[in-house]
Design an enzyme around this catalytic site. Sequence first.
Site: not given
Length: 432
Positions: A263, A329-330, A363, A417
Amino acid sequence: MIRRIDLRGTQRGTVDHSAVLPRADFDVEAATHQVRPTLEAVRTRGEEAVVELTERFDGVRLTDLAVPAAALEQALAGLDPKVRAALDESIRRLRQTCLADLEEDTVIEVAPGAVVTHRSVPVDRVGLYVPGGTAPLVSTVVMNVVPAQVAGVGSIALSAPPTKATGLPDPSILAACALLGVEEVYAVGGAQAIAMFAYGAGPCRPVDMVIGPGNLYVTAAKRLLRGVVGIDSEAGPSEIAILADDTAEAAYVAADLITEAEHGGTSASVLVTDSVALADDVEAELTKQVAVTRHGERIGEALAGQQSAIVLVDDIDHGLEVANAYACEHLEIHTRDARAVAARVRNAGAVFVGPWSPVAVGDYCAGSNHVLPTGGCACHSSGLSVRSFLKQMHVVDYTREALAEVAGHVVALAEAEDLPGHGAGVSARFAR
């Protein structure tokens, strides 16, 4: 070619493994200063600014931001039949897993007459970005579009950088759009494409959400525009980690490290192993395989970078600690009983089990999505899916009797509250 980091003998719990395995320099914050003027130009001047910025950054003078329908049809007609068959199969498999992700509305009766329905509602309009960069990522068209379509998104726009040869995105990207029925396609790349989606420009109406990976400047634009539009994530350089023992096939491991390195020079390829012999064999395989691959220069740059390494650990348990801290990622598992080891992974964008599940199948044709968290974000984020395009909504439906039953609790909490008007919003219904 690739450095080694030896963690053997380190006392467990004393080493910050995420710091030991540094990532590529990817300073999104610094890039925001460069990108901000681009976003402002598109916000204030719209299409005119997009045309100017595209000419400056891409060297293409656009006459129209939108890709003509005829160009989409022509690209599909000219698509290599083998590529079309591969895209058809990729789409079929991904659509199958996306359909399984859809959830029916869940109706919960919390008390008689008190019903809360959990609904998933698709985003109305999305802008999908497909990067150009070192390669025309036709597969990213599939990964972006299919889950959006299955989720039920009513309006899908897609943008990809123009090529200098035609002024249009790569023909394979256009063909994939045509195959998927995406008709609104723009020849705009980079930060200006993200701004076009966020603010609208020319024929492109603003979107509700921007999805898709890109370079540093695309990521910086998404960071700055978060809030103006929704975003999926801030994608960084590609990453793979492989956890392997002495049963692993060195040639396969090396080939998969090269897969991500292809890549670009900032991609990370990390082998985590308790076998010195495997480390030696993988290093030898890398030298041999890189020498004959087409993109050897950028692969070699990635493998030699600080973000890539062979990491030696004491055993696979130690390796799992490293992998979970790295949160990549992988993550591939090449060990004895790989399925059992994979079941113990907590942090990864996607896990690939055993020698016959390489990252490359993910992929393209695994049926999984390849748009995944990077930069350690897998410790808190998920990859792109149908759910990325769905908003979760509660629908509250009470009867008078059901509201009366809980009215006292509402008033008590509102008083606690110091928000008496909140309590009055219930008690007023029973005042008469």
